[in-house]
Enzyme design. Structure first.
Site, PDB file in Angstrom:
ATOM      1  N   LYS A   1       0.930  -1.304  -0.087  1.00  9.38           N
ATOM      2  CA  LYS A   1      -0.038  -0.093   0.094  1.00  9.38           C
ATOM      3  C   LYS A   1       0.847   1.234   0.054  1.00  9.38           C
ATOM      4  O   LYS A   1       0.742   2.066  -0.757  1.00  9.38           O
ATOM      5  CB  LYS A   1      -0.742   0.031   1.319  1.00  9.38           C
ATOM      6  CG  LYS A   1      -1.361   1.612   1.290  1.00  9.38           C
ATOM      7  CD  LYS A   1      -2.303   1.465   2.737  1.00  9.38           C
ATOM      8  CE  LYS A   1      -1.689   1.887   4.108  1.00  9.38           C
ATOM      9  NZ  LYS A   1      -1.279   2.910   4.444  1.00  9.38           N
ATOM     10  N   ASN A   2       1.848   1.311   0.804  1.00  8.56           N
ATOM     11  CA  ASN A   2       2.786   2.417   1.019  1.00  8.56           C
ATOM     12  C   ASN A   2       3.694   2.768   0.016  1.00  8.56           C
ATOM     13  O   ASN A   2       4.385   3.703  -0.052  1.00  8.56           O
ATOM     14  CB  ASN A   2       3.334   2.273   2.329  1.00  8.56           C
ATOM     15  CG  ASN A   2       2.364   2.692   3.536  1.00  8.56           C
ATOM     16  OD1 ASN A   2       1.197   3.066   3.444  1.00  8.56           O
ATOM     17  ND2 ASN A   2       2.748   2.411   4.784  1.00  8.56           N
TER      18      ASN A   2
ATOM     19  N   CYS B   1      -4.225  13.011  11.975  1.00 14.36           N
ATOM     20  CA  CYS B   1      -5.153  11.645  12.068  1.00 14.36           C
ATOM     21  C   CYS B   1      -5.006  11.361  13.396  1.00 14.36           C
ATOM     22  O   CYS B   1      -4.500  11.870  14.576  1.00 14.36           O
ATOM     23  CB  CYS B   1      -4.539  10.680  11.104  1.00 14.36           C
ATOM     24  SG  CYS B   1      -3.271  10.003  11.426  1.00 14.36           S
TER      25      CYS B   1
ATOM     26  N   ARG C   1       0.916  14.867  12.284  1.00 16.03           N
ATOM     27  CA  ARG C   1       1.173  14.602  10.916  1.00 16.03           C
ATOM     28  C   ARG C   1       1.652  15.977  10.259  1.00 16.03           C
ATOM     29  O   ARG C   1       0.971  16.262   9.314  1.00 16.03           O
ATOM     30  CB  ARG C   1      -0.088  13.884  10.134  1.00 16.03           C
ATOM     31  CG  ARG C   1      -0.241  12.633  10.648  1.00 16.03           C
ATOM     32  CD  ARG C   1       0.455  11.560  11.062  1.00 16.03           C
ATOM     33  NE  ARG C   1       1.070  10.934   9.782  1.00 16.03           N
ATOM     34  CZ  ARG C   1       0.635   9.756   9.230  1.00 16.03           C
ATOM     35  NH1 ARG C   1      -0.866   9.476   9.606  1.00 16.03           N
ATOM     36  NH2 ARG C   1       0.874   9.372   7.968  1.00 16.03           N
TER      37      ARG C   1
ATOM     38  N   ASP D   1       4.960   0.898  11.962  1.00 20.60           N
ATOM     39  CA  ASP D   1       3.891   0.286  11.457  1.00 20.60           C
ATOM     40  C   ASP D   1       3.445  -1.243  11.869  1.00 20.60           C
ATOM     41  O   ASP D   1       2.490  -1.980  11.670  1.00 20.60           O
ATOM     42  CB  ASP D   1       3.656   0.244   9.984  1.00 20.60           C
ATOM     43  CG  ASP D   1       3.581   1.771   9.438  1.00 20.60           C
ATOM     44  OD1 ASP D   1       3.647   1.866   8.185  1.00 20.60           O
ATOM     45  OD2 ASP D   1       3.360   2.608  10.342  1.00 20.60           O
TER      46      ASP D   1
ATOM     47  N   ARG E   1      -8.343  -0.328   4.794  1.00 19.30           N
ATOM     48  CA  ARG E   1      -7.544   0.627   4.176  1.00 19.30           C
ATOM     49  C   ARG E   1      -6.263  -0.021   3.832  1.00 19.30           C
ATOM     50  O   ARG E   1      -5.671   0.533   2.840  1.00 19.30           O
ATOM     51  CB  ARG E   1      -7.396   1.865   5.271  1.00 19.30           C
ATOM     52  CG  ARG E   1      -8.452   2.784   5.429  1.00 19.30           C
ATOM     53  CD  ARG E   1      -7.990   3.682   6.037  1.00 19.30           C
ATOM     54  NE  ARG E   1      -7.065   4.630   5.648  1.00 19.30           N
ATOM     55  CZ  ARG E   1      -6.827   5.844   5.852  1.00 19.30           C
ATOM     56  NH1 ARG E   1      -7.040   6.526   6.941  1.00 19.30           N
ATOM     57  NH2 ARG E   1      -5.767   6.624   4.979  1.00 19.30           N
TER      58      ARG E   1
HETATM   59  C1  EPZ Z   1       4.538   7.057   5.999  1.00 18.21           C
HETATM   60  O1  EPZ Z   1       3.820   8.145   6.714  1.00 18.21           O
HETATM   61  C2  EPZ Z   1       3.583   5.757   6.001  1.00 18.21           C
HETATM   62  N1  EPZ Z   1       2.235   6.123   5.052  1.00 18.21           N
HETATM   63  C3  EPZ Z   1       2.886   5.767   7.513  1.00 18.21           C
HETATM   64  O2  EPZ Z   1       2.386   4.443   7.103  1.00 18.21           O
HETATM   65  C4  EPZ Z   1       4.375   5.196   8.241  1.00 18.21           C
HETATM   66  O3  EPZ Z   1       3.910   4.974   9.469  1.00 18.21           O
HETATM   67  C5  EPZ Z   1       5.400   6.411   8.090  1.00 18.21           C
HETATM   68  O4  EPZ Z   1       5.659   6.791   6.856  1.00 18.21           O
HETATM   69  C6  EPZ Z   1       6.292   6.143   9.015  1.00 18.21           C
HETATM   70  O5  EPZ Z   1       7.173   5.099   8.471  1.00 18.21           O
HETATM   71  C7  EPZ Z   1       2.252   6.130   3.894  1.00 18.21           C
HETATM   72  O6  EPZ Z   1       3.560   5.764   3.305  1.00 18.21           O
HETATM   73  C8  EPZ Z   1       1.287   6.326   3.023  1.00 18.21           C
HETATM   74  P1  EPZ Z   1       6.755  10.578   7.911  1.00 18.21           P
HETATM   75  P2  EPZ Z   1       4.196   9.670   6.452  1.00 18.21           P
HETATM   76  O7  EPZ Z   1       6.706  11.806   7.003  1.00 18.21           O
HETATM   77  O8  EPZ Z   1       5.119  10.051   5.365  1.00 18.21           O
HETATM   78  C9  EPZ Z   1       7.137  13.799  11.338  1.00 18.21           C
HETATM   79  C10 EPZ Z   1       0.356   2.936   8.060  1.00 18.21           C
HETATM   80  O9  EPZ Z   1      -0.223   2.417   8.815  1.00 18.21           O
HETATM   81  N2  EPZ Z   1       7.093  14.630  10.196  1.00 18.21           N
HETATM   82  O10 EPZ Z   1       8.153   9.886   7.953  1.00 18.21           O
HETATM   83  O11 EPZ Z   1       3.194  10.623   6.865  1.00 18.21           O
HETATM   84  C11 EPZ Z   1       5.895  13.122  11.604  1.00 18.21           C
HETATM   85  O12 EPZ Z   1       5.048  13.982  12.368  1.00 18.21           O
HETATM   86  C12 EPZ Z   1       0.883   4.392   7.771  1.00 18.21           C
HETATM   87  O13 EPZ Z   1       0.695   2.269   6.666  1.00 18.21           O
HETATM   88  C13 EPZ Z   1       7.214  16.135  10.370  1.00 18.21           C
HETATM   89  O14 EPZ Z   1       7.535  16.427  11.634  1.00 18.21           O
HETATM   90  O15 EPZ Z   1       5.380   9.511   7.683  1.00 18.21           O
HETATM   91  C14 EPZ Z   1       6.164  11.667  12.138  1.00 18.21           C
HETATM   92  O16 EPZ Z   1       6.168  12.131  13.535  1.00 18.21           O
HETATM   93  C15 EPZ Z   1       0.554   5.108   9.259  1.00 18.21           C
HETATM   94  N3  EPZ Z   1       7.241  16.968   9.235  1.00 18.21           N
HETATM   95  C16 EPZ Z   1       7.292  11.280  11.549  1.00 18.21           C
HETATM   96  O17 EPZ Z   1       8.092  12.530  10.706  1.00 18.21           O
HETATM   97  C17 EPZ Z   1       6.954  16.699   8.203  1.00 18.21           C
HETATM   98  O18 EPZ Z   1       6.787  17.353   7.269  1.00 18.21           O
HETATM   99  C18 EPZ Z   1       7.269  10.397  10.420  1.00 18.21           C
HETATM  100  O19 EPZ Z   1       6.491  10.872   9.561  1.00 18.21           O
HETATM  101  C19 EPZ Z   1       6.897  15.288   8.020  1.00 18.21           C
HETATM  102  C20 EPZ Z   1       6.881  14.328   8.823  1.00 18.21           C
END
Ligand code: EPZ
Length: 446
Positions: A22-23, A116, A121, A305, A397
């Site tokens: 999915k991701n 969420c 996020r 995850d 999802r």
């Molecule tokens: C991706 O989300 C995945 N989703 C998430 O999977 C996964 O948990 C996450 O990466 C971490 O591995 C998809 O790929 C669609 P991040 P993403 O940006 O890209 C902070 C699932 O269950 N951050 O790496 O949103 C954020 O707050 C889902 O399949 C900032 O601070 O994750 C978080 O604490 C849930 N500023 C951390 O980084 C930003 O601009 C990780 O977020 C962006 C992120």
């Protein structure tokens, strides 16, 4: 809204095929906006998130449809200024179209994706990266307008190795003038697969899968045929299904190399994982009862995850475990539900302290987010008696037909359609017991 009704205690056996990831499907679908030509994607799972991304692409004027198992996408025209607000609020991964639209035509107007259930996020790292490429970003009335007369390559340092920011910036930089270097980039397998897809379209990206990714911008990107990688989180979830039911199953379509941290922890707990000659993975969970200490980290560390699923397993371990969530600020909502089933978990800040119990008891519990829901299904497989998991829309999802796949392995799990009023009553029942649980916990500190 549907629920799963699970009669626990059944051993699992046989084999199950893991679906496409999915991701990586979601960012790759967004990346199709970078070309006018038709793209063909294979192994994309028909999940609700994928269907939502298809709607986003359609609303942008893209022709997108499943042709048997192939997802065909042709963005020869782009309509409107950006993805529709109703779909962005429904699925925050829609924000991944920002980088592609910026790379395609130098502008995008998109609603702020918002938080969420698992956390705020934010998108600050995405926006900081777009600005480094020469774009302006203006927020107004819940929207963000991102514009660039011409994107110019630059050096970008990510304060945190954000997966989404790395993906968005790779997509935008693929069409920028000159070279972009992303430092402290995310290293997940999904980043590598997206880079491979972009390169198949004619991009020039190197270093994906390491902390430093180099992107040489190109004028045009073209058609490609791409098979997405297997879903490492679905694979890890089924590994835990074998472990928590003390069973032995075989997984097809798994890249074990993408699951090193999860495999290491399951082996530490007593599971055996053996790669077969045909590439499948034999998972033996008969003796998987040792407690663990787990800390979630960016890849290649233990994946956030998989945190909820491992916690479900550890509720039945012989001893005390500690699970620390370092990625998201609110990813312990499965704890209250697991405690309702008789688990012994105490949360303090970003750590959960578990004392293993002999048995879990089936109970009506509520899925609050994708992975928490999966954890409750896993707990239900091992619990004594009947477990009802409400609001399975969260699980749908990210898991394609998880109930059918578990039934094939011998689990007693049924999907039951709920009438609206019945669903509300069930939800209230869970909330009521939540209140009782809270009173009880407040009354009797551990
Ligand atoms: C991706 O989300 C995945 N989703 C998430 O999977 C996964 O948990 C996450 O990466 C971490 O591995 C998809 O790929 C669609 P991040 P993403 O940006 O890209 C902070 C699932 O269950 N951050 O790496 O949103 C954020 O707050 C889902 O399949 C900032 O601070 O994750 C978080 O604490 C849930 N500023 C951390 O980084 C930003 O601009 C990780 O977020 C962006 C992120």
């Amino acid at each position: 809204m549907d629920k799963f009704v699970i009669l626990g205690g059944k051993k699992l056996q046989g084999r199950v095929k893991i679906s496409g990831a999915k991701n990586v499907s979601l960012p790759i679908m967004a990346a199709c906006l970078l070309t006018r030509e038709e793209v063909c994607l294979k192994d994309v799972p028909p999940l609700s998130d994928v269907h939502n991304m298809m709607k986003v692409l359609e609303r942008l004027g893209t022709r997108v449809y499943f042709d048997n198992n192939n997802l065909k996408i042709k963005a020869d025209v782009i309509r409107g200024e950006g993805p529709p607000v109703d779909l962005v609020s429904k699925m925050r991964a829609s924000f991944l179209t920002a980088g592609a639209l910026l790379g395609r035509r130098g502008r995008v107007k998109i609603s702020l994706p918002g938080g969420c259930s698992i956390g705020r996020r934010p998108i600050d790292l995405h926006l900081k990266g777009f600005r480094a490429l020469g774009a302006t970003t203006e927020e107004a009335c819940g929207y963000i307008c991102i514009r660039a007369k011409a994107l110019r390559g630059d050096r970008i340092y990510l304060d945190f190795p954000s997966v989404g920011a790395t993906e968005n910036l790779m997509m935008a930089a693929s069409r920028a003038l000159g070279t972009t270097v992303i430092e402290n980039a995310a290293e997940e397998p999904e980043i590598v697969d997206l880079a491979n897809f972009l390169n198949a379209m004619g991009a020039k990206i190197s270093g994906a899968g390491t902390k430093v990714i180099r992107i040489e911008g190109v004028e045009e990107l073209g058609s490609a045929v791409h098979t997405v990688i297997p879903d490492r989180i679905e694979a890890g979830t089924f590994m835990v299904a074998a472990a928590i039911t003390r069973s032995r199953i075989i997984l097809d379509n798994v890249i074990l190399d993408h699951l090193k941290a999860v495999a290491a922890k399951l082996k530490e707990a007593g599971a055996e994982l053996v790669e077969q000659n045909d590439g499948s993975i034999l998972v033996s969970g008969e003796n998987c009862s040792r407690p663990l200490d787990i800390k979630t980290l960016p890849y290649p560390g233990f994946p956030t995850d998989m945190q909820a699923q491992l916690m479900a397993l550890l509720t039945l371990a012989r001893g005390r475990s500690v699970v620390t969530e370092n990625i998201f600020e609110n990813r312990f909502m499965h704890v209250a539900e697991l405690n309702r089933m008789g688990a012994d978990i105490r949360v303090e800040g970003s750590s959960a302290f578990l004392t293993g119990v002999k048995k879990l008891q089936g109970f009506p519990v509520r899925s609050t987010d994708l992975r928490a829901g999966a954890a409750l299904v896993l707990a239900g497989l091992a619990a004594r008696g009947c477990t009802e998991v409400l609001e399975v829309k969260h699980i749908d999802r990210g898991y394609y037909h998880i109930d059918e796949k578990l039934r094939q392995l011998g689990a007693d799990i049924q999907r039951v359609k709920m009438e609206e009023e019945e669903d509300t009553a069930a939800g209230e029942a869970v909330e009521h017991s939540e209140t009782l649980n809270l009173i009880e916990n407040t009354a009797a500190p551990r």
